[in-house]
Design a protein around this motif. Structure first.
Motif, mmCIF file in Angstrom:
data_model
loop_
_atom_site.group_PDB
_atom_site.id
_atom_site.type_symbol
_atom_site.label_atom_id
_atom_site.label_comp_id
_atom_site.label_asym_id
_atom_site.label_seq_id
_atom_site.Cartn_x
_atom_site.Cartn_y
_atom_site.Cartn_z
ATOM 1 N N CYS A 180 0.865 -1.166 0.000
ATOM 2 C CA CYS A 180 0.000 0.000 0.000
ATOM 3 C C CYS A 180 0.908 1.224 0.000
ATOM 4 O O CYS A 180 1.914 1.255 0.716
ATOM 5 N N HIS A 202 -8.020 3.005 -4.983
ATOM 6 C CA HIS A 202 -7.398 4.119 -4.278
ATOM 7 C C HIS A 202 -8.413 4.819 -3.384
ATOM 8 O O HIS A 202 -9.614 4.659 -3.541
ATOM 9 N N TRP A 244 -6.425 0.774 -10.541
ATOM 10 C CA TRP A 244 -5.857 0.827 -9.202
ATOM 11 C C TRP A 244 -6.927 1.262 -8.212
ATOM 12 O O TRP A 244 -7.582 2.287 -8.379
ATOM 13 N N ILE A 246 -3.398 8.216 -11.572
ATOM 14 C CA ILE A 246 -3.444 6.871 -11.000
ATOM 15 C C ILE A 246 -3.723 5.892 -12.139
ATOM 16 O O ILE A 246 -4.669 6.087 -12.910
ATOM 17 N N PRO A 247 -2.917 4.822 -12.263
ATOM 18 C CA PRO A 247 -3.112 3.885 -13.371
ATOM 19 C C PRO A 247 -4.508 3.240 -13.375
ATOM 20 O O PRO A 247 -5.151 3.096 -12.328
ATOM 21 N N THR A 248 -4.919 2.840 -14.548
ATOM 22 C CA THR A 248 -6.209 2.187 -14.740
ATOM 23 C C THR A 248 -6.347 0.993 -13.802
ATOM 24 O O THR A 248 -5.448 0.166 -13.698
#
Length: 90
Positions: free
Chosen positions: A10, A29, A27, A23-25
């Motif tokens: 994390c 969050h 993920w 933020i990447p696809t």
């Protein structure tokens, strides 16, 4: 229960005023704003990870995710992308 305690890794990524974080696809969050602030968030589609975008869409369908939390007009956009790719490959 804190989700970060349930996973192998994390990350914490503090941002300052004026900074942007992509933020990447796919993920998972969460966002914490410990003081009052104005934040802009949103999603966008790109061709770098279509597979993950489609998987996320299928998960949203299975979970009956409210429209408010889904990418607007996702299916319609996919048809436009499909036509563009077909024209490109021809």
């Amino acid at each position: 229960m804190f989700f970060g305690d349930q996973v192998d890794r994390c990350y914490r990524c503090p941002l300052r005023q004026g900074q942007t974080l992509f933020i990447p696809t796919g993920w998972i969050h969460a966002v914490l704003t410990p003081v009052d602030c104005l934040a802009f968030g949103g999603n966008f589609l790109h061709s770098l990870n279509i597979d993950m975008q489609l998987k996320a869409y299928e998960i949203e369908k299975r979970l009956s995710t409210a429209e408010l939390f889904k990418f607007p007009n996702f299916e319609t956009i996919c048809w436009y992308v499909g036509k563009h790719l077909l024209d490109t490959f021809r």
